[in-house]
Design a protein around this motif. Structure first.
Motif, PDB file in Angstrom:
ATOM      1  N   VAL A  71      10.177 -13.984   0.151  1.00  0.00           N
ATOM      2  CA  VAL A  71       9.225 -12.888  -0.250  1.00  0.00           C
ATOM      3  C   VAL A  71       8.658 -12.159   0.761  1.00  0.00           C
ATOM      4  CG1 VAL A  71       6.843 -12.652  -1.280  1.00  0.00           C
ATOM      5  CG2 VAL A  71       8.400 -14.124  -2.637  1.00  0.00           C
ATOM      6  N   THR A  72       8.494 -13.011   1.938  1.00  0.00           N
ATOM      7  CA  THR A  72       7.855 -12.296   3.074  1.00  0.00           C
ATOM      8  C   THR A  72       8.693 -11.432   3.925  1.00  0.00           C
ATOM      9  OG1 THR A  72       6.713 -14.475   3.522  1.00  0.00           O
ATOM     10  CG2 THR A  72       7.023 -13.166   5.575  1.00  0.00           C
ATOM     11  N   ALA A  73      10.082 -11.744   4.024  1.00  0.00           N
ATOM     12  CA  ALA A  73      11.168 -10.732   4.465  1.00  0.00           C
ATOM     13  C   ALA A  73      11.107  -9.626   3.702  1.00  0.00           C
ATOM     14  CB  ALA A  73      12.560 -11.726   4.684  1.00  0.00           C
ATOM     15  N   ILE A  74      11.371  -9.681   2.441  1.00  0.00           N
ATOM     16  CA  ILE A  74      11.654  -8.601   1.470  1.00  0.00           C
ATOM     17  C   ILE A  74      10.127  -7.550   1.447  1.00  0.00           C
ATOM     18  CG2 ILE A  74      11.911  -7.595  -0.779  1.00  0.00           C
ATOM     19  CD1 ILE A  74      13.576 -10.248  -1.347  1.00  0.00           C
ATOM     20  N   SER A  75       9.280  -8.412   1.784  1.00  0.00           N
ATOM     21  CA  SER A  75       7.866  -7.401   1.836  1.00  0.00           C
ATOM     22  C   SER A  75       7.663  -6.808   2.868  1.00  0.00           C
ATOM     23  CB  SER A  75       6.899  -8.341   1.565  1.00  0.00           C
ATOM     24  OG  SER A  75       6.715  -8.905   0.286  1.00  0.00           O
ATOM     25  N   VAL A  76       7.926  -7.272   4.211  1.00  0.00           N
ATOM     26  CA  VAL A  76       7.796  -6.785   5.271  1.00  0.00           C
ATOM     27  C   VAL A  76       8.763  -5.391   5.532  1.00  0.00           C
ATOM     28  CG1 VAL A  76       8.263  -6.988   7.790  1.00  0.00           C
ATOM     29  CG2 VAL A  76       6.905  -8.577   6.484  1.00  0.00           C
ATOM     30  N   CYS A  77      10.134  -5.860   4.879  1.00  0.00           N
ATOM     31  CA  CYS A  77      11.206  -4.877   4.924  1.00  0.00           C
ATOM     32  C   CYS A  77      10.582  -3.644   4.068  1.00  0.00           C
ATOM     33  CB  CYS A  77      12.519  -5.423   4.224  1.00  0.00           C
ATOM     34  SG  CYS A  77      13.908  -4.237   4.097  1.00  0.00           S
ATOM     35  N   MET A  78      10.041  -3.788   2.746  1.00  0.00           N
ATOM     36  CA  MET A  78       9.647  -2.723   1.917  1.00  0.00           C
ATOM     37  C   MET A  78       8.356  -1.861   2.900  1.00  0.00           C
ATOM     38  SD  MET A  78       8.952  -4.357  -1.575  1.00  0.00           S
ATOM     39  CE  MET A  78       8.041  -2.743  -2.334  1.00  0.00           C
ATOM     40  N   THR A  79       7.453  -2.726   3.622  1.00  0.00           N
ATOM     41  CA  THR A  79       6.743  -2.119   4.579  1.00  0.00           C
ATOM     42  C   THR A  79       7.379  -1.208   5.472  1.00  0.00           C
ATOM     43  OG1 THR A  79       4.964  -3.891   4.011  1.00  0.00           O
ATOM     44  CG2 THR A  79       4.488  -2.348   5.769  1.00  0.00           C
ATOM     45  N   ALA A  80       7.925  -1.698   6.129  1.00  0.00           N
ATOM     46  CA  ALA A  80       8.929  -1.148   7.459  1.00  0.00           C
ATOM     47  C   ALA A  80       9.402   0.303   6.582  1.00  0.00           C
ATOM     48  CB  ALA A  80      10.054  -1.760   7.776  1.00  0.00           C
ATOM     49  N   ALA A  81      10.206   0.160   5.543  1.00  0.00           N
ATOM     50  CA  ALA A  81      10.767   1.319   4.802  1.00  0.00           C
ATOM     51  C   ALA A  81       9.495   2.446   4.548  1.00  0.00           C
ATOM     52  CB  ALA A  81      11.365   1.073   3.580  1.00  0.00           C
ATOM     53  N   ALA A  82       8.603   1.974   4.061  1.00  0.00           N
ATOM     54  CA  ALA A  82       7.389   2.850   3.799  1.00  0.00           C
ATOM     55  C   ALA A  82       6.801   3.561   4.965  1.00  0.00           C
ATOM     56  CB  ALA A  82       6.346   2.440   3.138  1.00  0.00           C
ATOM     57  N   LEU A  83       6.862   2.810   6.086  1.00  0.00           N
ATOM     58  CA  LEU A  83       6.320   3.468   7.289  1.00  0.00           C
ATOM     59  C   LEU A  83       7.277   4.465   7.766  1.00  0.00           C
ATOM     60  CD1 LEU A  83       5.047   0.331   9.250  1.00  0.00           C
ATOM     61  CD2 LEU A  83       3.761   2.034   8.520  1.00  0.00           C
ATOM     62  N   PHE A  84       8.490   4.223   7.742  1.00  0.00           N
ATOM     63  CA  PHE A  84       9.636   5.209   8.141  1.00  0.00           C
ATOM     64  C   PHE A  84       9.466   6.562   7.240  1.00  0.00           C
ATOM     65  CE2 PHE A  84      11.585   2.070  10.558  1.00  0.00           C
ATOM     66  CZ  PHE A  84      11.963   2.859  11.930  1.00  0.00           C
ATOM     67  N   GLY A  85       9.252   6.292   5.915  1.00  0.00           N
ATOM     68  CA  GLY A  85       8.933   7.398   4.774  1.00  0.00           C
ATOM     69  C   GLY A  85       7.765   8.129   5.243  1.00  0.00           C
ATOM     70  N   PHE A  86       6.765   7.512   6.039  1.00  0.00           N
ATOM     71  CA  PHE A  86       5.554   8.321   6.234  1.00  0.00           C
ATOM     72  C   PHE A  86       6.062   9.162   7.497  1.00  0.00           C
ATOM     73  CE2 PHE A  86       2.855   6.457   3.277  1.00  0.00           C
ATOM     74  CZ  PHE A  86       1.499   6.156   3.457  1.00  0.00           C
TER      75      PHE A  86
END
Length: 394
Positions: A71-86
């Protein structure tokens, strides 16, 4: 291996804080770049918060199926993707779209990781880990400011933090065997034995509604103070904007430094004593704001409120398994997190309406009312938990 996993968790808490202040730091540039009203920051913030509430409520089921490490790894990966999206956004609509995974990635990891620490580590680590969150929350805006002051575009600031999140994602996926080893070593493992609870089942647990309300109030108090401190000092006390901004940042430094100190205090005092002590310090800070003795007392008051806030969040989280049982702690922490984000969404804007239509001078009375409700709810939780434990023994 246990110490290596703890080090990774510390780094994860820094990572949790990194993105939190980016929007506020970059928005004066973003809204001009995207040609939208300055008030639209609230729209993006609300989308992120709504996603966080949803994922917090889902954390019990996700942790049951995947385990805390994944859960931690996947969630941080989602956040990273969102930051690159921003960092690739050229329209406000795209910013809102990427705000969805931004929020979803934050809530589940926050709840899951906090529960893991509450179950497996001492109260001092919980306080120090939240201190590390403060380090991340302060570092993110600093990185954005460094990029902007150097002539860089705001998208580069988001991309820079995104790169850090990608590195952490890789570390977390590589560390998954460490989480499995710890999981196998535990004598009591609620992730493997206990099925997730529904929201209606959680609410029926004695003390659940009260602890949700207490958490709602704590985050409402913290965020209202953080958002409106500068305006209160400037508009009501006549403090210069520069001085007011400095003391507003000292409020966060008080929380971060207070949590560092609180880690040492946990060696002598229990969670309940530290929470009550924090409430008392907040009350002293509010009293200082209400004293008719000039600006200095109000400045000191905000520092005291920051120190008082320091132990409450980590100590409530850490005491959840003890108060409600290890098998229910993930579910309870998930709804506590959701309640916290709802408080953040609703209560600071509500005071904004009061400040706009009545008077910003009512800030001490507003946060005092929130503090009273929080303290009453927490004491009710303790009574209900004690009564439930006595009945259980019988």
């Amino acid at each position: 291996m246990v110490h290596l996993l703890l080090a990774i968790i510390y780094v994860s808490f820094i990572s949790l804080g990194l993105p939190d202040g980016l929007l506020g730091a970059a928005w004066p540039t973003i809204y001009q770049d995207l040609s939208v009203p300055v008030s639209y920051a609230g729209v993006v913030s609300m989308i992120i918060s709504a996603g966080t509430v949803v994922s917090s409520l889902m954390s019990d089921r996700l942790t049951y199926k995947l385990g805390t490490g994944k859960v931690t790894a996947i969630s941080v990966c989602m956040t990273a993707a969102a930051l690159f999206g921003f960092s690739s956004c050229h329209t406000f609509g795209m910013l809102c779209l990427w705000a969805i995974p931004y929020g979803l990635g934050a809530g589940s990891v926050d709840a899951s990781l906090n529960n893991y620490v509450a179950l497996h580590y001492t109260s001092r680590h919980m306080s120090w880990l939240h201190c590390m969150w403060g380090v991340g929350a302060a570092t993110g805006p600093y990185m954005m400011g460094y990029v902007l002051s150097g002539g860089g575009h705001w998208t580069l600031g988001y991309r820079s933090v995104g790169i850090i999140q990608i590195v952490l994602t890789v570390i977390l996926f590589l560390s998954l065997p460490l989480w499995k080893e710890r999981k196998a070593a535990d004598a009591v493992n609620q992730e493997a034995k206990v099925k997730p609870l529904t929201l209606s089942q959680i609410i029926k647990i004695p003390g659940a509604k009260q602890i949700m309300t207490a958490f709602f109030c704590y985050c409402a108090l913290e965020q209202t103070t953080a958002l409106w401190a500068s305006s209160y000092l400037t508009l009501h006390k006549g403090v210069s904007p520069e001085t007011a901004a400095a003391f507003s940042s000292i409020f966060f430094i008080g929380i971060t430094g207070g949590r560092l100190l609180n880690g040492f205090l946990t060696m002598k005092f229990n969670d309940t004593q530290l929470i009550r002590g924090g409430e008392g310090i907040i009350l002293a800070g509010i009293a200082a704001m209400l004293l008719p003795v000039g600006k200095t007392a109000s400045l000191v008051g905000f520092i005291l409120i920051g120190f008082g806030c320091a132990p409450i969040y980590p100590c409530i989280i850490h005491s959840t398994p003890e108060n409600f049982g290890e098998e229910k702690s993930q579910a309870l922490i998930g709804v506590q997190m959701a309640s916290a984000y709802i408080g953040i969404c609703l209560m600071p804007p509500l005071f904004g309406l009061i400040a706009n239509h009545i008077n910003v001078a009512l800030m001490p009375e507003y946060i005092l009312a929130i503090l009273i409700v929080m303290a009453c709810m927490y004491e009710t939780v303790l009574r209900k938990v004690k009564s439930n434990q006595i009945l259980y023994r019988k």
